[in-house]
Scaffold this active site. Sequence first.
Site, PDB file in Angstrom:
ATOM      1  N   ASN A  45       7.207  -8.371   1.414  1.00 29.61           N
ATOM      2  CA  ASN A  45       7.728  -7.026   1.680  1.00 29.61           C
ATOM      3  C   ASN A  45       7.241  -6.422   2.993  1.00 29.61           C
ATOM      4  OD1 ASN A  45       8.622  -4.128   0.820  1.00 29.61           O
ATOM      5  ND2 ASN A  45       6.403  -3.970   1.155  1.00 29.61           N
TER       6      ASN A  45
ATOM      7  N   SER B  48       0.808  -1.229   0.000  1.00 30.30           N
ATOM      8  CA  SER B  48       0.000   0.000   0.000  1.00 30.30           C
ATOM      9  C   SER B  48       0.834   1.268   0.000  1.00 30.30           C
ATOM     10  CB  SER B  48      -0.938  -0.008   1.212  1.00 30.30           C
ATOM     11  OG  SER B  48      -0.205  -0.287   2.391  1.00 30.30           O
ATOM     12  N   ARG B  49       2.100   1.173   0.439  1.00 33.53           N
ATOM     13  CA  ARG B  49       2.933   2.388   0.453  1.00 33.53           C
ATOM     14  C   ARG B  49       4.403   2.005   0.443  1.00 33.53           C
ATOM     15  NH1 ARG B  49       3.700   3.526   6.346  1.00 33.53           N
ATOM     16  NH2 ARG B  49       2.519   1.876   7.380  1.00 33.53           N
TER      17      ARG B  49
ATOM     18  N   ALA C 132      17.601  -9.046  14.107  1.00 36.01           N
ATOM     19  CA  ALA C 132      17.414 -10.499  14.253  1.00 36.01           C
ATOM     20  C   ALA C 132      16.412 -11.019  13.235  1.00 36.01           C
ATOM     21  CB  ALA C 132      16.949 -10.828  15.673  1.00 36.01           C
ATOM     22  N   ALA C 133      15.303 -10.303  13.095  1.00 36.74           N
ATOM     23  CA  ALA C 133      14.259 -10.746  12.157  1.00 36.74           C
ATOM     24  C   ALA C 133      14.787 -10.735  10.726  1.00 36.74           C
ATOM     25  CB  ALA C 133      13.039  -9.833  12.271  1.00 36.74           C
ATOM     26  N   LYS C 134      15.488  -9.665  10.349  1.00 37.62           N
ATOM     27  CA  LYS C 134      15.943  -9.558   8.964  1.00 37.62           C
ATOM     28  C   LYS C 134      17.098 -10.524   8.675  1.00 37.62           C
ATOM     29  CE  LYS C 134      13.069  -6.396   7.390  1.00 37.62           C
ATOM     30  NZ  LYS C 134      11.958  -6.821   6.509  1.00 37.62           N
TER      31      LYS C 134
ATOM     32  N   TYR D  66      14.734  -6.099  15.078  1.00 44.89           N
ATOM     33  CA  TYR D  66      14.644  -5.938  13.611  1.00 44.89           C
ATOM     34  C   TYR D  66      15.852  -6.592  12.931  1.00 44.89           C
ATOM     35  CZ  TYR D  66      13.863  -3.357   9.197  1.00 44.89           C
ATOM     36  OH  TYR D  66      13.636  -3.009   7.886  1.00 44.89           O
TER      37      TYR D  66
ATOM     38  N   ILE E  40      16.067   3.945   2.832  1.00 42.59           N
ATOM     39  CA  ILE E  40      15.220   4.286   1.695  1.00 42.59           C
ATOM     40  C   ILE E  40      14.157   5.285   2.155  1.00 42.59           C
ATOM     41  CG2 ILE E  40      13.707   3.327  -0.094  1.00 42.59           C
ATOM     42  CD1 ILE E  40      16.644   2.232  -0.183  1.00 42.59           C
TER      43      ILE E  40
ATOM     44  N   SER F 190      17.125  -6.440   5.061  1.00 37.72           N
ATOM     45  CA  SER F 190      17.589  -5.081   5.396  1.00 37.72           C
ATOM     46  C   SER F 190      19.087  -5.112   5.660  1.00 37.72           C
ATOM     47  CB  SER F 190      16.869  -4.583   6.652  1.00 37.72           C
ATOM     48  OG  SER F 190      17.490  -3.418   7.154  1.00 37.72           O
TER      49      SER F 190
END
Length: 253
Positions: free
Chosen positions: A96, A18-19, A163-165, A161, A194, A148
């Site tokens: 995404n 959506s964005r 850890a997740a990526k 974040y 970005i 990321s």
Amino acid sequence: MTDAFPLDGRGVVVTGGSRGIGAAVVRLALEQGADVVFGYHSGEERARALAEELSAAHPGRRCTPLRVDVADAADAGRFAATALDRLDRFDALVNNAGVTRDTLFARMAPRQWHEVIGTNLDSMYTVTKPLLMPLVKQRSGAVVNIASSSGLHGIPGQTAYSAAKAGVVGFTKALAKEVGSRGVTVNAVAPGLIETDMTAAIPEDKADFLKSLIPGHAFGTPEDVAHLVCFLASERARYITGQAIEIAGGLVV
Ligand SMILES: NC(=O)c1ccc[n+]([C@@H]2O[C@H](COP(=O)([O-])OP(=O)(O)OC[C@H]3O[C@@H](n4cnc5c(N)ncnc54)[C@H](OP(=O)(O)O)[C@@H]3O)[C@@H](O)[C@H]2O)c1
């Protein structure tokens, strides 16, 4: 098929479309000839406006927005089933959707940890699981996961974040090896900084410092990332798999 239409007639599913980066992927995929189903979470109005704009701009193509919470397996399962129903054919999944909840680890609440892991990493399971078999059965297709720089290098204030990526990268490499013999590619794209709502939240002094770590002293655009994602989603990239490609303007962290 001309150079301008590498996704001609393909069916593409994008989460978080959506964005930001996701919306740029949706836009470019349609420009390159795809039919697209994209997910949104809280921004229904924005998603519908984007779909209406793109449907009008590409009369021969279909652009369908669907609400989904990718952290919720049942919701993601319904999203996947409806997406397959809306597409004549399905060729590429772009995972995404993502969130940040930046804070020092010492101050991190359980909710922040779980929101970040749920949306960025659990979604690799919840969304990919129901959409992988159709690609495996047709013996072609692509999965593109948005990781990321944070997951490649580790960024303070982003332990959950990062850890997740990092998990997204491991997931990508392992799955690529499982389905490579079935003609399905799995790659990760790891953006640096970005210009989206996600980075708009960074205070100006910190943003200036981060720009000083980038050789060109500027954040990238969602379109910069979308071009790489759409390439990896296309047949052009059929011999690229199991990669985590950083797109960060040379950012050194
Ligand atoms: N921007 C950067 O500098 C940067 C850098 C590296 C990696 N990334 C990664 O790139 C991806 C896109 O980032 P962005 O900057 O474009 O983010 P963004 O502008 O904040 O947009 C996030 C998108 O994810 C959706 N979303 C959030 N939570 C969701 C959930 N629980 N279920 C389903 N959808 C959900 C949002 O939908 P609604 O708006 O409808 O809620 C929105 O479409 C993310 O994976 C992010 O981690 C971004």
